[in-house]
Motif scaffolding. Structure first.
Motif, mmCIF file in Angstrom:
data_model
loop_
_atom_site.group_PDB
_atom_site.id
_atom_site.type_symbol
_atom_site.label_atom_id
_atom_site.label_comp_id
_atom_site.label_asym_id
_atom_site.label_seq_id
_atom_site.Cartn_x
_atom_site.Cartn_y
_atom_site.Cartn_z
ATOM 1 N N LEU A 1 0.826 -1.166 0.183
ATOM 2 C CA LEU A 1 0.041 -0.160 -0.025
ATOM 3 C C LEU A 1 0.956 1.326 -0.107
ATOM 4 C CD1 LEU A 1 -1.243 -2.104 2.435
ATOM 5 C CD2 LEU A 1 -3.389 -0.620 1.634
ATOM 6 N N CYS A 2 0.460 2.330 -0.648
ATOM 7 C CA CYS A 2 0.971 3.515 -0.728
ATOM 8 C C CYS A 2 0.375 4.394 0.062
ATOM 9 C CB CYS A 2 0.987 4.004 -2.288
ATOM 10 S SG CYS A 2 1.632 5.712 -2.600
ATOM 11 N N SER A 3 1.152 5.374 0.697
ATOM 12 C CA SER A 3 0.740 6.226 1.846
ATOM 13 C C SER A 3 1.386 7.729 1.453
ATOM 14 C CB SER A 3 0.981 5.885 3.085
ATOM 15 O OG SER A 3 0.419 6.806 4.131
ATOM 16 N N GLY A 4 0.335 8.692 1.787
ATOM 17 C CA GLY A 4 0.997 10.122 1.699
ATOM 18 C C GLY A 4 0.425 10.924 2.639
ATOM 19 N N GLN A 5 1.253 11.663 3.160
ATOM 20 C CA GLN A 5 0.840 12.570 4.430
ATOM 21 C C GLN A 5 1.074 13.899 4.050
ATOM 22 O OE1 GLN A 5 2.744 11.523 8.221
ATOM 23 N NE2 GLN A 5 2.548 9.376 7.342
ATOM 24 N N SER A 6 0.021 15.015 4.290
ATOM 25 C CA SER A 6 0.430 16.383 4.036
ATOM 26 C C SER A 6 -0.068 17.370 5.357
ATOM 27 C CB SER A 6 -0.441 16.905 2.726
ATOM 28 O OG SER A 6 -1.698 16.847 2.986
ATOM 29 N N GLY A 7 0.366 18.266 5.474
ATOM 30 C CA GLY A 7 0.120 19.474 6.550
ATOM 31 C C GLY A 7 0.478 19.032 7.618
ATOM 32 N N ALA A 8 0.120 19.425 8.808
ATOM 33 C CA ALA A 8 0.483 19.506 10.183
ATOM 34 C C ALA A 8 -0.578 19.843 11.140
ATOM 35 C CB ALA A 8 1.889 19.963 10.233
ATOM 36 N N GLY A 9 -0.453 19.175 12.368
ATOM 37 C CA GLY A 9 -1.581 19.588 13.516
ATOM 38 C C GLY A 9 -2.789 19.557 12.902
ATOM 39 N N SER A 10 -3.755 20.415 13.125
ATOM 40 C CA SER A 10 -5.192 20.277 12.628
ATOM 41 C C SER A 10 -5.107 20.332 11.293
ATOM 42 C CB SER A 10 -6.042 21.526 13.145
ATOM 43 O OG SER A 10 -5.324 22.802 12.848
ATOM 44 N N ASN A 11 -4.207 20.685 10.546
ATOM 45 C CA ASN A 11 -4.322 20.444 9.074
ATOM 46 C C ASN A 11 -3.606 19.360 8.551
ATOM 47 O OD1 ASN A 11 -5.695 23.028 8.491
ATOM 48 N ND2 ASN A 11 -3.817 24.156 8.763
ATOM 49 N N ALA A 12 -3.534 18.275 9.265
ATOM 50 C CA ALA A 12 -2.668 17.147 8.703
ATOM 51 C C ALA A 12 -3.735 16.195 8.122
ATOM 52 C CB ALA A 12 -2.071 16.291 9.850
ATOM 53 N N HIS A 13 -3.197 15.576 6.748
ATOM 54 C CA HIS A 13 -3.991 14.640 6.120
ATOM 55 C C HIS A 13 -3.283 13.454 5.929
ATOM 56 C CE1 HIS A 13 -7.462 17.383 5.519
ATOM 57 N NE2 HIS A 13 -6.548 18.443 5.395
ATOM 58 N N GLU A 14 -3.695 12.191 5.940
ATOM 59 C CA GLU A 14 -3.021 11.090 5.513
ATOM 60 C C GLU A 14 -4.042 10.156 4.662
ATOM 61 O OE1 GLU A 14 -0.727 7.895 8.090
ATOM 62 O OE2 GLU A 14 -2.995 7.702 8.354
ATOM 63 N N TYR A 15 -3.477 9.792 3.407
ATOM 64 C CA TYR A 15 -3.889 9.155 2.384
ATOM 65 C C TYR A 15 -3.181 7.745 2.212
ATOM 66 C CZ TYR A 15 -4.714 14.402 1.589
ATOM 67 O OH TYR A 15 -4.940 15.523 1.815
ATOM 68 N N TRP A 16 -4.342 6.914 1.668
ATOM 69 C CA TRP A 16 -3.870 5.613 1.405
ATOM 70 C C TRP A 16 -4.605 5.056 -0.005
ATOM 71 C CZ3 TRP A 16 -0.743 2.602 4.464
ATOM 72 C CH2 TRP A 16 -0.538 3.277 5.642
ATOM 73 N N GLY A 17 -3.663 4.311 -0.670
ATOM 74 C CA GLY A 17 -4.166 3.812 -1.813
ATOM 75 C C GLY A 17 -5.017 2.470 -1.345
ATOM 76 N N GLN A 18 -5.366 1.717 -2.513
ATOM 77 C CA GLN A 18 -5.977 0.637 -2.368
ATOM 78 C C GLN A 18 -5.216 -0.658 -2.078
ATOM 79 O OE1 GLN A 18 -9.728 0.020 -1.634
ATOM 80 N NE2 GLN A 18 -9.189 2.212 -1.357
ATOM 81 N N GLY A 19 -4.068 -0.630 -2.687
ATOM 82 C CA GLY A 19 -3.167 -1.851 -2.317
ATOM 83 C C GLY A 19 -2.814 -2.398 -3.981
ATOM 84 N N THR A 20 -1.759 -3.061 -3.908
ATOM 85 C CA THR A 20 -1.541 -4.006 -5.103
ATOM 86 C C THR A 20 -0.755 -5.228 -4.545
ATOM 87 O OG1 THR A 20 -0.534 -4.175 -7.199
ATOM 88 C CG2 THR A 20 0.862 -3.012 -5.467
ATOM 89 N N GLN A 21 -1.152 -6.279 -5.066
ATOM 90 C CA GLN A 21 -0.746 -7.752 -4.565
ATOM 91 C C GLN A 21 0.708 -7.930 -5.065
ATOM 92 O OE1 GLN A 21 -2.234 -10.042 -2.364
ATOM 93 N NE2 GLN A 21 -0.254 -10.979 -2.364
ATOM 94 N N VAL A 22 1.509 -8.355 -4.351
ATOM 95 C CA VAL A 22 2.750 -8.920 -4.427
ATOM 96 C C VAL A 22 2.978 -10.368 -4.109
ATOM 97 C CG1 VAL A 22 5.312 -8.953 -4.645
ATOM 98 C CG2 VAL A 22 4.094 -6.835 -4.820
ATOM 99 N N THR A 23 3.044 -11.066 -5.005
ATOM 100 C CA THR A 23 3.219 -12.714 -4.492
ATOM 101 C C THR A 23 4.528 -13.472 -5.114
ATOM 102 O OG1 THR A 23 0.998 -13.207 -4.659
ATOM 103 C CG2 THR A 23 2.140 -15.026 -4.741
ATOM 104 N N VAL A 24 5.437 -13.604 -4.093
ATOM 105 C CA VAL A 24 6.558 -14.225 -4.366
ATOM 106 C C VAL A 24 6.705 -15.775 -4.512
ATOM 107 C CG1 VAL A 24 9.301 -14.289 -4.150
ATOM 108 C CG2 VAL A 24 7.740 -12.305 -4.020
ATOM 109 N N SER A 25 6.914 -16.699 -5.350
ATOM 110 C CA SER A 25 6.839 -18.120 -5.178
ATOM 111 C C SER A 25 8.080 -18.647 -5.062
ATOM 112 C CB SER A 25 6.112 -18.536 -6.351
ATOM 113 O OG SER A 25 7.174 -18.214 -7.877
ATOM 114 N N SER A 26 8.568 -19.865 -4.474
ATOM 115 C CA SER A 26 9.870 -20.241 -4.387
ATOM 116 C C SER A 26 10.166 -21.304 -5.516
ATOM 117 C CB SER A 26 9.571 -21.365 -3.006
ATOM 118 O OG SER A 26 8.711 -22.404 -3.305
#
Length: 120
Positions: free
Chosen positions: A95-120
């Protein structure tokens, strides 16, 4: 409201590489911190993978140091995660995340995610 959309996940063999992308709907220069997190199957908590904060050196989780690289392309409003020498334990939703602002103007954003599968 900033939207983050991840892409680039998939199935790869151990030892292989993938590059994840996180496209933002607005100027990523407004976000002082952007990062990648992952949530492995069966685990409730998200693990910090890599953080890009202002002008300081990126921060990486211990399990990915030396293998993963985070970078930003401000012109494309995109955050990347280059993943090399992938291991089966890297299997997770990233998942990707981003943060902007500070204090009362702080915002946090998230994406929906992308699946990574590693096989042996």
């Amino acid at each position: 409201q900033v939207q983050l959309v991840e892409s680039g996940g998939g199935l790869v063999q151990a030892g292989g590489s993938l590059r994840l992308s996180c496209a933002a709907s607005q100027n990523i220069g407004r976000m002082h911190t952007m990062g990648w997190y992952r949530q492995a199957p069966g685990k409730e908590q998200r693990e910090m993978v890599a953080l890009s904060h202002g002008g300081i050196s990126p921060i990486y989780g211990d399990s990915v140091k030396g293998r993963f690289t985070i970078s930003r392309d401000s012109g494309k409003n995109t955050l990347y995660l280059q993943m090399n020498d992938l291991k089966t334990e890297d299997t997770a939703v990233y998942l990707c995340s981003g943060q902007s602002g500070a204090g009362s103007n702080a915002h946090e954003y998230w994406g929906q995610g992308t699946q990574v599968t590693v096989s042996s």
